[in-house]
Design a protein around this motif. Structure first.
Motif, mmCIF file in Angstrom:
data_model
loop_
_atom_site.group_PDB
_atom_site.id
_atom_site.type_symbol
_atom_site.label_atom_id
_atom_site.label_comp_id
_atom_site.label_asym_id
_atom_site.label_seq_id
_atom_site.Cartn_x
_atom_site.Cartn_y
_atom_site.Cartn_z
ATOM 1 N N GLU A 1 -3.731 119.481 -20.436
ATOM 2 C CA GLU A 1 -4.132 120.236 -21.651
ATOM 3 C C GLU A 1 -3.070 121.244 -22.044
ATOM 4 O O GLU A 1 -2.748 121.422 -23.216
ATOM 5 N N ASN A 2 -2.512 121.889 -21.021
ATOM 6 C CA ASN A 2 -1.455 122.875 -21.292
ATOM 7 C C ASN A 2 -0.259 122.216 -21.959
ATOM 8 O O ASN A 2 0.250 122.723 -22.960
ATOM 9 N N ILE A 3 0.154 121.128 -21.392
ATOM 10 C CA ILE A 3 1.354 120.460 -21.919
ATOM 11 C C ILE A 3 1.093 119.954 -23.338
ATOM 12 O O ILE A 3 1.936 120.094 -24.232
ATOM 13 N N ARG A 4 -0.139 119.379 -23.549
ATOM 14 C CA ARG A 4 -0.445 118.799 -24.854
ATOM 15 C C ARG A 4 -0.390 119.864 -25.959
ATOM 16 O O ARG A 4 0.056 119.609 -27.069
ATOM 17 N N GLY A 5 -0.809 121.089 -25.599
ATOM 18 C CA GLY A 5 -0.767 122.172 -26.583
ATOM 19 C C GLY A 5 0.650 122.634 -26.881
ATOM 20 O O GLY A 5 0.877 123.334 -27.862
ATOM 21 N N ARG A 6 1.580 122.255 -26.032
ATOM 22 C CA ARG A 6 2.948 122.748 -26.223
ATOM 23 C C ARG A 6 3.933 121.645 -26.614
ATOM 24 O O ARG A 6 5.146 121.888 -26.655
ATOM 25 N N ILE A 7 3.393 120.464 -26.865
ATOM 26 C CA ILE A 7 4.294 119.352 -27.206
ATOM 27 C C ILE A 7 5.056 119.633 -28.506
ATOM 28 O O ILE A 7 6.259 119.377 -28.619
ATOM 29 N N GLY A 8 4.315 120.213 -29.464
ATOM 30 C CA GLY A 8 4.948 120.532 -30.752
ATOM 31 C C GLY A 8 6.098 121.498 -30.571
ATOM 32 O O GLY A 8 7.190 121.303 -31.130
ATOM 33 N N ALA A 9 5.875 122.560 -29.759
ATOM 34 C CA ALA A 9 6.927 123.544 -29.515
ATOM 35 C C ALA A 9 8.102 122.893 -28.783
ATOM 36 O O ALA A 9 9.273 123.205 -29.042
ATOM 37 N N ALA B 1 14.187 126.208 -20.955
ATOM 38 C CA ALA B 1 14.715 124.990 -20.314
ATOM 39 C C ALA B 1 13.758 124.456 -19.260
ATOM 40 O O ALA B 1 13.492 123.238 -19.183
ATOM 41 N N ALA B 2 13.213 125.364 -18.443
ATOM 42 C CA ALA B 2 12.317 124.942 -17.353
ATOM 43 C C ALA B 2 11.028 124.352 -17.927
ATOM 44 O O ALA B 2 10.548 123.301 -17.464
ATOM 45 N N ASP B 3 10.465 125.035 -18.957
ATOM 46 C CA ASP B 3 9.221 124.548 -19.562
ATOM 47 C C ASP B 3 9.457 123.215 -20.275
ATOM 48 O O ASP B 3 8.603 122.317 -20.241
ATOM 49 N N HIS C 1 6.120 115.491 -17.699
ATOM 50 C CA HIS C 1 4.695 115.181 -17.820
ATOM 51 C C HIS C 1 4.445 114.153 -18.932
ATOM 52 O O HIS C 1 3.665 113.207 -18.744
ATOM 53 N N VAL C 2 5.088 114.346 -20.051
ATOM 54 C CA VAL C 2 4.856 113.443 -21.198
ATOM 55 C C VAL C 2 5.307 112.008 -20.860
ATOM 56 O O VAL C 2 4.636 111.023 -21.223
ATOM 57 N N ASN C 3 6.405 111.884 -20.065
ATOM 58 C CA ASN C 3 6.868 110.547 -19.670
ATOM 59 C C ASN C 3 5.888 109.866 -18.721
ATOM 60 O O ASN C 3 5.753 108.646 -18.714
ATOM 61 N N ALA C 4 5.189 110.700 -17.923
ATOM 62 C CA ALA C 4 4.292 110.123 -16.928
ATOM 63 C C ALA C 4 2.866 109.945 -17.453
ATOM 64 O O ALA C 4 2.109 109.101 -16.965
#
Lengths: 153, 180
Positions: free
Chosen positions: B5-13, B21-23, B30-33
């Protein structure tokens, strides 16, 4: 109209009333009046000036005497409209009664007697912590000067 | 799940290059997996490319110049003095400022009048009208002199007696003249 309504807010009215009441309360205080009497012998028999009279030295210098000696000091707290009596050398008696307070001034009724004989009746209005001098009665080759001060406690 | 959920909310950013860089690296891994987040990424990329295409074709037709000229004019234009004065009056004569100004003025006035009461030893308090006022006087036939001396604010009541009326029985004699 809107402005007037805002000005008449209860909070504002309460503030005004509170200050009005508090200032009025100070004026009509039921606290007793503190009277302070100093009996001074003024004469021309020497040039001595009692150092205890230094706080009122300037006031005493308006009289043409060379020597001033404090004979006695007395103080009393007296309720409004009641009498405080002070013994004055030479068998005299000073009765003072605070009458009223107006504009932070105290009205004092003062009566000086010598035995049964009245010497003086006067009403004097003075600032709280202010004082005045009453003089003239002869004593030990000089004259008595009585310093009378009053303050609201 | 929380990570998803965290990653999905930040995909746009992430796609806009706004992440550190780390984020950004964590999002990429995560998106690749993750198939769900991968789909989210593809949708955003499709939306992005669609918008680019629309702006490329239709953007040139928009008249931006008059719009920017209007903005610039409003920024640089000077207001009249009476408009500024009107703004100032409106800001001043509005509650709650005025509602508090009135009691504040009352408090200041009362405080000024009460200086003597709260600070009776202050020089202003003692010097202001320190004269004692004699309202009435009765000396039962004796002479009386009243002195009010300005410089020292002194009031003196002085009793004295004429030699003719002096009490003969008295051992002490009252002075025939006032002492000042």
């Amino acid at each position: 109209m809107n402005l007037l309504r805002k000005l008449l807010k209860p909070r504002l009215l309460f503030s005004v009333l509170l200050f009005a009441v508090s200032s009025n309360a100070a004026e009509n205080s039921n606290q007793p009046v503190h009277l302070k009497i100093g009996t001074i012998l003024a004469s021309n028999q020497s040039d001595n000036f009692d150092t205890r009279l230094k706080p009122i030295a300037k006031q005493l210098k308006v009289m043409k005497y060379r020597s001033y000696r404090l004979l006695k000091e007395d103080s009393q707290s007296v309720p409004w409209k009641e009498n405080a009596t002070f013994e004055i050398p030479g068998g005299r008696l000073l009765a003072i009664s605070p009458q009223e307070s107006k504009n932070k001034q105290i009205a004092l009724k003062v009566r000086l007697t010598e035995g049964a004989k009245p010497l003086l009746d006067t009403t004097v209005r003075l600032q709280s912590r202010g004082h005045f001098l009453l003089g003239g009665p002869p004593h030990e080759g000089g004259a008595l000067v009585i310093s009378i001060s009053a303050s609201m406690e | 799940m929380r990570s998803c959920e965290n990653i999905r909310g930040r995909i746009g950013a992430w796609l806009d290059g706004e992440l550190s860089a780390a984020d950004a690296e964590a999002a990429r891994i995560h998106v690749n997996a993750c198939s769900v987040c991968g789909e989210e990424r593809r949708q955003l990329e499709r939306l992005d490319s669609s918008l680019h295409a629309v702006f490329k074709t239709g953007g040139s037709k928009l008249a931006f110049d008059p719009f920017w000229r209007g903005v610039e004019q409003r920024i640089t234009q000077k207001t009249n003095w009476y408009e500024e004065f009107g703004d100032w009056i409106r800001a001043t004569v509005t509650a709650p400022r005025l509602a508090w100004a009135v009691p504040a003025v009352i408090v200041i006035v009362l405080a000024a009048l009460s200086v003597d009461f709260f600070f009776p030893t202050m020089k202003t308090a003692t010097q202001r009208d320190n004269f004692a006022a004699v309202e009435s006087i009765d000396t039962y036939g004796r002479n009386v002199a009243l002195l009010r001396e300005d410089e020292t604010k002194t009031t003196v009541i002085w009793l004295y007696q004429n030699p003719e009326t002096e009490n003969e029985s008295s051992t002490e004699t009252t002075e025939a003249t006032p002492a000042f």
